[in-house]
Structure formats: structure tokens, C-alpha cells
Design a protein around this motif. Structure first.
Motif, PDB file in Angstrom:
ATOM      1  N   ASN A   1       0.611  -1.490   0.312  1.00  8.19           N
ATOM      2  CA  ASN A   1       0.009  -0.151   0.432  1.00  8.19           C
ATOM      3  C   ASN A   1       0.496   1.623   0.416  1.00  8.19           C
ATOM      4  O   ASN A   1       0.433   2.065  -0.557  1.00  8.19           O
ATOM      5  CB  ASN A   1      -0.592  -0.224   1.035  1.00  8.19           C
ATOM      6  N   TRP A   2       1.843   1.057   0.630  1.00  8.09           N
ATOM      7  CA  TRP A   2       2.478   2.409   0.442  1.00  8.09           C
ATOM      8  C   TRP A   2       3.361   2.717  -0.549  1.00  8.09           C
ATOM      9  O   TRP A   2       3.166   3.870  -1.048  1.00  8.09           O
ATOM     10  CB  TRP A   2       4.438   2.037   1.797  1.00  8.09           C
ATOM     11  N   VAL A   3       3.895   1.424  -1.870  1.00  9.46           N
ATOM     12  CA  VAL A   3       4.350   1.873  -2.412  1.00  9.46           C
ATOM     13  C   VAL A   3       3.221   2.461  -3.152  1.00  9.46           C
ATOM     14  O   VAL A   3       3.646   3.445  -4.058  1.00  9.46           O
ATOM     15  CB  VAL A   3       4.672  -0.079  -3.323  1.00  9.46           C
ATOM     16  N   SER A   4       2.032   1.825  -3.185  1.00 10.50           N
ATOM     17  CA  SER A   4       0.690   2.902  -4.593  1.00 10.50           C
ATOM     18  C   SER A   4       0.667   3.987  -3.754  1.00 10.50           C
ATOM     19  O   SER A   4       0.260   4.797  -4.874  1.00 10.50           O
ATOM     20  CB  SER A   4       0.150   1.739  -4.367  1.00 10.50           C
ATOM     21  N   LEU A   5       0.427   4.776  -2.791  1.00 10.03           N
ATOM     22  CA  LEU A   5       0.455   5.422  -1.903  1.00 10.03           C
ATOM     23  C   LEU A   5       1.111   6.624  -2.755  1.00 10.03           C
ATOM     24  O   LEU A   5       1.097   8.101  -2.377  1.00 10.03           O
ATOM     25  CB  LEU A   5       0.045   5.743  -0.282  1.00 10.03           C
TER      26      LEU A   5
ATOM     27  N   PRO B   1      -0.419   4.774   6.428  1.00  7.48           N
ATOM     28  CA  PRO B   1      -1.119   2.944   6.489  1.00  7.48           C
ATOM     29  C   PRO B   1      -0.937   2.187   6.843  1.00  7.48           C
ATOM     30  O   PRO B   1       1.196   1.547   7.005  1.00  7.48           O
ATOM     31  CB  PRO B   1      -0.523   3.056   4.454  1.00  7.48           C
ATOM     32  N   VAL B   2      -1.467   1.270   6.935  1.00  4.53           N
ATOM     33  CA  VAL B   2      -0.755   0.516   8.265  1.00  4.53           C
ATOM     34  C   VAL B   2      -2.124  -1.035   7.998  1.00  4.53           C
ATOM     35  O   VAL B   2      -3.224  -0.642   6.846  1.00  4.53           O
ATOM     36  CB  VAL B   2      -0.688   0.978   9.950  1.00  4.53           C
ATOM     37  N   GLY B   3      -1.805  -1.696   8.843  1.00  6.85           N
ATOM     38  CA  GLY B   3      -2.644  -3.062   8.998  1.00  6.85           C
ATOM     39  C   GLY B   3      -3.757  -2.739   9.940  1.00  6.85           C
ATOM     40  O   GLY B   3      -3.761  -1.912  10.388  1.00  6.85           O
TER      41      GLY B   3
END
Ligand code: TYM
Length: 337
Positions: free
Chosen positions: A26-30, A145-147
Motif C-alpha cells: 500500500n505504501w508503494v501505491s500511495l 498506511p497500516v494493517g
């Protein structure tokens, strides 16, 4: 308003698929849509569970290399170790003084980790969410962004930001938003679909490590618990089949598809067939990450360069925020000689 991501992983052992799908992917896409991005290796958090805090040096190297291998560009984002920025612990102290105990008593992670032995749990474990709030608020992060398991902590960081702003009547802190991935916010154990995939599970077959080789990946998927029913046509029919749902969700996240798409593509097939497709997708996805991770671990100069660049930047932002915080608290400014 400038947007900023702050997130992190504890260097407590091998990094697993839950960390990857729940957080780093998710980090990579954000990063493409947010102005600033800081990714921290939260080594001081690791100290709260002594059983995990062995070999912090090697584990910090591993997490640093994993961030880059998974797609974080260390020249566009900043990667740093928490202990290289002393402002985190100073800010945590100021936050300790505006955080009611009642808020910490509600934290489910403390209850899970301390278990029945609450009286013997260390103060660091109890105060952990306050340090996490400092990690986030020091950089005025707008997105975290976290689980799913960290959502409550990010919500507490919002409350602490509000409490501090209110106490000082200085509007220093931005309220951060937790951001969860659409379908892998909670990747489950491969052995028990009702338990989260975690570093602390005693069974190595419960999780996929990013450093697992192709044979280990194939074996773990072969041994993963499932049931004897075929794959249904929609995700609604997976409600009482946690292990089946978990494997399908992992496949969907790796392919950027939805669980419904995967059900439609594999409708009526047995898990023996599905597992071999999942193994192929996992190997195809994780092999390049593992190769890059292994190369980086062998390049100490590059590792030091990445962490030094990250620490320089993080310290410069942290100094500005702490300056404003000390002023808002009316602390006597350090006289210069
Ligand atoms: P940690 O180290 O336990 O986990 C790192 C990240 O991985 C996510 N995660 C999962 N996501 C989906 N399924 C799973 N099975 C799974 N297991 C772990 C976590 O949600 C997390 O996003 N307190 C944090 C570290 C932290 C932090 C921060 C995070 C400290 N300061 C500031 C964000 C911002 C933790 O223990 O994560």
C-alpha cells in the motif's frame, strides 16, 4: 496543504507476507499521490517485547533492505531508524503528560501482548501507543498506511493530537488518517484462518517470509489449511470458510484483483488446483523482491547511505516540530553561549 505519509515496521524478526500486503504494498501505491513519504524502522518499539528485541542491528538491516526491495525508492522517500531521531522519545514524553490512562487502557494490542500477566508487563509496552503517536505527529503525517491491527493506535494518535492542541491552544498537530489496503488489511495465518499471520506464531508454516525460497513457498502453500469444498462463484459464500477466504484474498491482492474476480475465475475448482496457481503467483511476485533484498543486504555502503539520508531529513523536520512544541509549552529556551 502538504500531504505526508509516515509508517513503520518493528525490526523484530523476519518480515512476512502480512507486513507486505497489509502495509508495504500500500505504501508503494500511495507514494505517487502524496507529497512527502517517510518510512521508519521502529527499533525502539521493538524493545517493548524483550523476546523480539534480539539482534536489532541485523533486523534493522533486513527491514531497511525490504522497504527498498519491495519498491520504496530510497531517493524519493526517506527511510530511517527511529533511534537515529531522538525527538521521537522527547515528543512521546510531552504526549505522556496529556494522555489519560483510560485511553491506554482501551488499547487491545496491550491486552493481547500483556496477556494474563499484566502486572509484569513493562511500562514501555503500555506506553507504546504514545510513542507511536509521536512517530506520526512529529512529521505532521496526514496519511498512515497500516494493517487493520494498527488502526486503533492511529485513532489514538488523532486523539492525542487533539488533546495536545487543546492543552497548548497552539494548533501544531494535524490529525492523521489511517489508510488500509482494500482486501489485505488482515492477512491470516496459513494454519488457522481465524488468527492473524504474525512473526510470533510458533509455527513457521503459519506465515510466508519474504526471504523464503521457491521450495519453501510451494511447501507452505501445499500445507496451508483449506477445506474440501470447491471455490464458490462469489465472496459471500466464503463467510464461514476463513482459510479458503484467506488464500483467495492473498491471490487477489498479489494480482491486484478483487476476491469476487478470483472466485469467478476459479469457480467450481478444488483447492488442489487453486493452490498450484497461488504458488506460481507467489513465486513470480516474491522472487524479484527476494533477489533484490539479498543483493542489498550485501551492500553495507548503500544501506548506510540510505539510513544516513533518511536520518538527516527526519531530524531536520523533527527539530522544527519540537521547537514549536517546546515553545507552546513555555519551556525555557536553551541559552546559546
Ligand atoms: P508491526 O511491526 O507489527 O507490523 C508492521 C505493519 O504490518 C502490518 N501487519 C499486517 N497487515 C495485515 N495482515 C497481517 N497479518 C499483518 N501483520 C502486520 C501492521 O498493521 C503494520 O502496518 N505499531 C506498529 C509499528 C509502528 C508504526 C508507527 C506504524 C510504530 N510506529 C507509526 C505506523 C506508524 C507495529 O507494531 O507494526
Amino acid at each position: 496543504m502538504t500531504t505526508c505519509i509516515l509508517s513503520g515496521i518493528r525490526p523484530t524478526g523476519n518480515i512476512h507476507l502480512g507486513n507486505y500486503l497489509g502495509a508495504i504494498q500500500n505504501w508503494v501505491s500511495l507514494v505517487n499521490t502524496i507529497d512527502e513519504h517517510l518510512f521508519c524502522i521502529v527499533d525502539q518499539h521493538a524493545l517493548t517485547t524483550a523476546e523480539d528485541a534480539h539482534d536489532l542491528y541485523e533486523h534493522t538491516r533486513l527491514i531497511t533492505a525490504a522497504y527498498v526491495a519491495c519498491g520504496i525508492d530510497p531517493n524519493k522517500s526517506y527511510i530511517f531508524a527511529q533511534s537515529h531521531v531522538p525527538a521521537h522519545t522527547e515528543l512521546a514524553w510531552y504526549f505522556n503528560c496529556v494522555t489519560p490512562l483510560g485511553w491506554l487502557n482501551r488499547m487491545t494490542q496491550f491486552k493481547d501482548k500483556a496477556g494474563k500477566n499484566k502486572e509484569q508487563a513493562n511500562l514501555g509496552l503500555y506506553a507504546y501507543p504514545v510513542l507511536m503517536a509521536a512517530d506520526i505527529l512529529l512529521y505532521k503525517a496526514t496519511h498512515v498506511p497500516v494493517g487493520d491491527d494498527q488502526k486503533q493506535h492511529v485513532e489514538l494518535a488523532r486523539d492525542i493530537a487533539g488533546a495536545f492542541n487543546n492543552y497548548t491552544k497552539a494548533d501544531i498537530f494535524t490529525l492523521p488518517l489511517p489508510v488500509m489496503p482494500p482486501q489485505s488489511a488482515r492477512v491470516m495465518s496459513l494454519r488457522d484462518g481465524t488468527k492473524k499471520m504474525s512473526k510470533s506464531d510458533i509455527s513457521d508454516y503459519s506465515r510466508i517470509h519474504l526471504l523464503d525460497d521457491d521450495d519453501a513457498l510451494a511447501l507452505k502453500i501445499r500445507k496451508a489449511k483449506t477445506d474440501s469444498d470447491p471455490i464458490p462463484s462469489t465472496s459471500d459464500s466464503l463467510i464461514d470458510r476463513p482459510e479458503a477466504k484467506n488464500l483467495i484474498a492473498i491471490y487477489a491482492s498479489l494480482c491486484g484483483a478483487s476476491v469476487n474476480d478470483v472466485c469467478r475465475d476459479f469457480e467450481g475448482q478444488l483447492f488442489s488446483t487453486f493452490k498450484s496457481a497461488l504458488t506460481d503467483v507467489l513465486i513470480e511476485h516474491l522472487r524479484p523482491i527476494r533477489d533484490k533484498l539479498t543483493r542489498l543486504l550485501a551492500d553495507q555502503t548503500e544501506m548506510d547511505r540510505i539510513l544516513a539520508r533518511g536520518a538527516d531529513y527526519a531530524n531536520s523536520i523533527a527539530a522544527e516540530t519540537l521547537g514549536d512544541v517546546r515553545k507552546s509549552l513555555n519551556l525555557y529556551p536553551r541559552p546559546m553561549r
